[in-house]
Design an enzyme around this catalytic site. Structure first.
Site, short mmCIF file in Angstrom:
data_model
loop_
_atom_site.label_atom_id
_atom_site.label_comp_id
_atom_site.label_asym_id
_atom_site.label_seq_id
_atom_site.Cartn_x
_atom_site.Cartn_y
_atom_site.Cartn_z
N GLU A 226 15.41 -74.29 81.47
CA GLU A 226 15.26 -72.85 81.20
C GLU A 226 14.16 -72.67 80.19
O GLU A 226 13.74 -73.63 79.54
CB GLU A 226 16.57 -72.29 80.62
CG GLU A 226 17.74 -72.29 81.58
CD GLU A 226 19.04 -71.95 80.86
OE1 GLU A 226 19.15 -70.84 80.33
OE2 GLU A 226 19.93 -72.83 80.81
N LYS A 228 12.67 -71.33 76.59
CA LYS A 228 13.24 -71.17 75.25
C LYS A 228 12.72 -69.86 74.68
O LYS A 228 11.54 -69.73 74.37
CB LYS A 228 12.83 -72.34 74.36
CG LYS A 228 13.49 -72.26 73.00
CD LYS A 228 13.23 -73.44 72.14
CE LYS A 228 14.07 -73.36 70.87
NZ LYS A 228 14.15 -72.02 70.28
N ARG A 233 19.67 -65.58 68.74
CA ARG A 233 20.74 -66.23 69.51
C ARG A 233 22.03 -65.51 69.16
O ARG A 233 22.30 -65.25 67.98
CB ARG A 233 20.80 -67.70 69.13
CG ARG A 233 21.89 -68.52 69.79
CD ARG A 233 21.42 -69.16 71.08
NE ARG A 233 22.48 -69.93 71.72
CZ ARG A 233 22.69 -71.23 71.51
NH1 ARG A 233 21.92 -71.89 70.67
NH2 ARG A 233 23.66 -71.86 72.15
N ARG A 248 23.85 -66.04 65.55
CA ARG A 248 24.12 -67.44 65.28
C ARG A 248 24.42 -67.66 63.81
O ARG A 248 25.13 -68.58 63.42
CB ARG A 248 22.90 -68.28 65.69
CG ARG A 248 23.23 -69.69 65.94
CD ARG A 248 21.98 -70.49 66.00
NE ARG A 248 21.69 -71.05 64.69
CZ ARG A 248 20.57 -71.65 64.38
NH1 ARG A 248 19.61 -71.72 65.26
NH2 ARG A 248 20.39 -72.15 63.19
N GLU A 276 20.41 -65.00 74.36
CA GLU A 276 19.37 -64.63 73.40
C GLU A 276 19.17 -63.13 73.47
O GLU A 276 18.99 -62.57 74.55
CB GLU A 276 18.07 -65.35 73.78
CG GLU A 276 17.04 -65.39 72.70
CD GLU A 276 17.21 -66.59 71.77
OE1 GLU A 276 18.06 -67.47 72.08
OE2 GLU A 276 16.52 -66.63 70.74
N ARG A 396 23.87 -81.31 68.39
CA ARG A 396 24.19 -82.63 68.93
C ARG A 396 23.03 -83.16 69.74
O ARG A 396 22.29 -82.39 70.35
CB ARG A 396 25.41 -82.56 69.86
CG ARG A 396 26.67 -82.05 69.22
CD ARG A 396 27.18 -83.04 68.19
NE ARG A 396 28.20 -82.41 67.36
CZ ARG A 396 29.49 -82.72 67.43
NH1 ARG A 396 29.91 -83.61 68.27
NH2 ARG A 396 30.34 -82.12 66.61
N LYS A 402 15.64 -79.14 73.03
CA LYS A 402 14.62 -78.09 73.05
C LYS A 402 13.26 -78.77 73.03
O LYS A 402 13.06 -79.76 72.31
CB LYS A 402 14.79 -77.12 71.89
CG LYS A 402 14.76 -77.71 70.49
CD LYS A 402 14.93 -76.61 69.46
CE LYS A 402 15.10 -77.19 68.07
NZ LYS A 402 15.44 -76.17 67.08
#
Lengths: 533, 346
Positions: A226, A228, A233, A248, A276, A396, A402
């Protein structure tokens, strides 16, 4: 305060994650439960609002010490932290009084309704009755920005260990809005059922940057690609016919983002979407500065709503029909997400929710080519997500990556320097850079990061030897050193002399090989700006 | 009587420099740290405890005259004597007197007794040249015995956790000060070669130190357990440290008073232990001389000079020198070749 201050010292004296966790577990075992819940609140960023102004602390401390204000100011510039400066300057207290952490915090909150004389009386009396370690912690509590070198992850691990509860459950329980004044730590972590708090978001799953060749990730067919996006977020939650929009950073933004208000009744109860939030006109995503004009505003006028209407580009579905589905594979969750969006679209024509499009690729070469096109879409790069991955907690490695495009870069000349804060206190580490505008150097960016500790010391030494002038904490230096400045975006800004503002500027390299004359020009910046708009 | 020029602090009448930074004919040296005792002078004059270190660092063939504290020599009518500065063992203030005019060049100093250097002695004068390394009121050093207790407790605790303790202290002065206050009943003490070289000079010339062992090829890695290792700060980030793993790292410096500096060092513990005067001591030192003309050298010169002018109405001014004082990253000893320890353990 004594136990909390001891905890602070133990954590401050180690760089090992394990030792920090152990220190926290030891603390939870013996701490007064009323204090422990405040400790968790402070360490996870839920500190109460500040009730004492910096200027007041400055004045009161100066008066107490009978010290000329210039000397106080110089001391502060050297230490780089007001709480620590006050702690170092105040004479040691002769008589110690023991206060509990929750008492102190409640008193600080109560100061919000008191007048200046009362606030002053409380603070200066505390200053005279706390031993040094506790005095520092107290000053940190009143000056804000309480960072202790403890990440949420460490707190979660320690709580999970102490209560013998799974880390993911602890993480979830800690999110959202809870109040250390009304809930006990035991209730917060161990009581089953979240019925009490229907607003609770899930902890966000965050990706690490990809630093290897994508070919090393295996078969491209195992990955969902996808774009970015560069927005906010967030999570959209509909439960019990109520809407909650979380960022976020765990700010509740429901009130500000009126575009999403119609979603109650459209999305089924028990729906949580991760995505987003961005301004979009037609099918064109607007640059980030348009978003900023929106978030910075208290009153949202019609004009603003027309110029920067917000939508959510939806990445993921975390709760479906009131059931936590984070354990399902991304592929399964995506399918459910598509159904939810499609059904909602049937009910509401201009639905402020769009699916984050999947970029169609059949080879890593395709992926590499698509990444290069990111700026055409006003995007920062690509997201690579393993199709069979569950939705994890926090940052993680392994399943989500990204992969940003290379930053823009411009060679600028170092013209001003200021001392840093915290770990960088005492060193000149906050820099202002300039580009040529004819024969003149015009400042265009400030940057703080990107150099190694060793380079910082080297630049610091150079600055001290090449200072032209000092104004307060700022030094102007001989324009001799060229640095390559990287940034993610460039926006018009009438407020700056250069006419532009950069997004996320940082130092990429010290260009010792370049002379000042070889630095870039203002015209180069304007060209980049034109290309982007 | 005294002027400041490109070579250093100069007494024209006596034809002598004090701690010059360029090669000159005659130099009086306050102490043997490399920013004060530089290479290339035709003749040196220093306290007799500084002489062996200077010979070791600058060459055994240097021409140097040794002097004791309080001993007076005359140079062209200028009476010159050395007085304890309390900075490191052998450190001295230089007193110069001529026709009733008295100057004191204090070099680096501290008033607090460190239990190893001869304690600072205030010398009345009209003109006082002072350092200002820690010349801001944020620097208030703890009593040194409490710091030494902290160091021993830290060592015990690391040992209980099965770890070695590595402590950074510069080789000349601080290392001997730290070692002399270690509790040898806790465990073995090892030293970096640079520290050991200076320790030998100290033991030969001045006093007693607990037994230490130099890290070299004869040391078995298995014997280094729960031990204390004293190394100069230049050993930081070097592969030399790996052999001590697992270890905790401590740093001894006045700069450790600031949390930012402490964290930047990447050390586990910062011990506030300095051979320089803190804010309170600087103020006391200046007042006790009774001097009305104060010349402020290396450190927070402008702030301290302004403070002395504002608070005590003294005629205080800043003087540019090339002294470095105690460095946050302590490069003080770096230029010394003897810091490079290439000795390895089998």
């Amino acid at each position: 305060m004594r136990a909390f201050s001891k905890l602070f010292t133990e954590i401050d004296q180690t760089t090992s994650t394990n030792e920090k966790i152990h220190a926290l577990v030891r603390y939870f075992e013996t701490a007064d439960p009323k204090d422990a819940v405040w400790t968790v609140a402070l360490l996870t960023g839920k500190r109460p609002k500040r009730t004492v102004k910096t200027g007041e602390l400055w004045t009161w401390c100066g008066e107490l010490l009978d010290m000329p204000s210039w000397l106080f100011a110089e001391s502060y510039h050297m230490v780089g932290d007001l709480a620590e400066t006050i702690t170092l300057l105040l004479p040691p207290s002769e008589e110690h009084i023991e206060y509990s952490l929750h008492q102190v915090l409640l008193s600080l909150i109560a100061l919000g309704d008191k007048n200046e004389a009362q606030r002053r009386e409380y603070i200066t009396s505390m200053w005279q009755h706390l031993p040094p370690g506790e005095l520092f912690v107290f000053n940190k509590l009143i000056t804000g920005g309480f960072r202790m070198g403890v990440s949420d992850k460490i707190v979660i691990k320690a709580l999970a260990k102490h209560f013998s509860v799974d880390e993911n459950i602890v993480a979830h329980r800690l999110t959202g809005s809870w109040d250390a004044r009304t809930v006990s730590l035991n209730e917060l972590i161990t009581i089953e059922g979240d019925s009490a708090d229907i607003s609770k978001p899930y902890p966000f799953y965050l990706a690490y940057p990809l630093e290897t060749d994508p070919h090393e990730l295996g078969e491209v067919s195992e990955w969902q690609v996808e774009r970015k996006y560069d927005g906010i977020r967030g999570q959209i939650i509909v439960r019990d016919s109520q809407l909650f929009v979380w960022s976020r950073g765990e700010d509740l933004l429901t009130e500000k983002f009126v575009e999403f208000h119609p979603l109650v009744g459209i999305l089924p109860n028990g729906t949580v979407i991760d995505g987003e939030i961005l301004p979009m006109v037609g099918d064109r995503i607007q640059p980030f500065h348009v978003m900023q004009t929106r978030t910075g505003r208290k009153n949202i006028t019609k004009k603003v709503l027309q110029e920067a209407p917000l939508v959510m580009l939806c990445y993921d579905l975390l709760e479906n029909d009131g059931i936590d589905i984070r354990h399902l594979s991304l592929q399964e969750r995506r399918q459910l997400l598509e159904e939810v969006i499609m059904n909602a679209k049937h009910r509401l024509n201009d639905l402020p929710l769009h699916l984050s499009p999947i970029v169609q690729v059949d080879s890593w070469e395709n992926v590499i080519a698509e990444r290069q096109r990111s700026r055409e879409f006003n995007c920062e790069g690509l997201m690579l997500k393993r199709k069979n991955s569950d939705y994890k907690t926090g940052r993680r490695r392994g399943d989500w990556w990204k992969w940003k495009v290379d930053p823009f870069s411009i060679d600028g000349v170092l013209i001003y320097a200021q001392r840093g804060h915290g770990r960088r206190a005492n060193l000149y580490t906050d820099f202002t850079f300039a580009v040529w505008d004819g024969d003149e150097l015009v400042p265009f960016a400030k940057a703080y990061s990107g150099l190694t500790d060793k380079e910082l010391v080297e630049v610091d030494t150079w600055i001290k030897k090449n200072t032209l002038d000092k104004f307060g904490p700022v030094r102007s230096v001989t324009p001799l050193q060229v640095f390559e400045i990287g940034f993610e975006g460039i926006n018009p800004s009438p407020r700056h002399r250069s006419g532009i503002a950069l997004r996320f500027p940082r130092i990429l390299r010290w260009r010792k090989d370049k002379t000042v004359k070889e630095a870039n020009t203002r015209a180069d910046l304007l060209e980049l700006l034109k290309a982007q708009l | 009587m005294i002027t400041f020029n490109d070579n250093g602090i100069y007494c024209a009448r006596a034809g002598v420099y004090i701690d010059p930074w360029k090669p000159v004919d005659r130099a009086i040296i306050t102490h043997a740290h490399s920013d004060h005792a530089r290479w290339g002078m035709k003749h040196y004059l220093a306290h007799h405890l500084s002489v062996p270190v200077m010979k070791y660092r600058l060459g055994s063939d240097i021409s140097v005259q040794a002097l004791g504290y309080g001993e007076v020599i005359e140079m062209n009518g200028v009476k010159i004597s050395l007085h304890p500065a309390g900075h490191i063992w052998g450190s001295a203030q230089v007193r110069l007197e001529c026709n009733g005019e008295i100057w004191v060049v204090s070099g680096d100093y501290k008033i607090a007794d460190d239990g190893i250097s001869q304690a600072f002695e205030p010398v009345p004068c009209q003109h006082f040249i002072t350092e200002s390394t820690f010349g801001l009121p944020i620097y208030n050093f703890p009593a040194h015995q409490s710091v030494h207790d902290d160091i021993n407790n830290w060592w015990r605790q690391n040992q209980a956790e099965g770890k070695n303790s590595v402590l950074f202290a510069y080789a000349l002065g601080k290392a001997q000060r730290v070692i002399s206050h270690l509790d040898p009943s806790i465990g073995k003490i090892f030293t970096h070669g640079a520290v050991d070289n200076v320790n030998k000079l100290y033991i030969e010339n001045d006093g007693y130190l607990p037994a230490t062992q130099r890290i070299d090829a004869t040391v078995d890695k298995k014997d280094i357990q729960g031990a204390m290792i004293i190394a100069p700060p230049s050993a930081s980030n070097s592969p030399w440290l790996r052999r001590f793993e697992p270890y905790k790292l401590g740093v001894c410096s006045g700069w450790m008073q600031l949390r930012g500096t402490r964290r930047r060092q990447g050390a586990d513990r910062g011990f506030v232990l300095s051979d320089h005067a803190d804010w309170g001591q600087l103020n006391v030192a200046v007042k006790e001389t009774g001097a009305s003309h104060i010349y402020v050298t290396h450190g927070y010169k402008s702030h301290f000079a302004r403070w002395l002018t504002d608070a005590y109405h003294l005629n205080a001014r800043e003087v540019e020198t090339l002294y470095t004082g105690e460095q946050a990253d302590d490069t003080l000893d770096l230029e010394q070749a003897d810091n490079k320890s290439d000795e390895s353990i089998q």
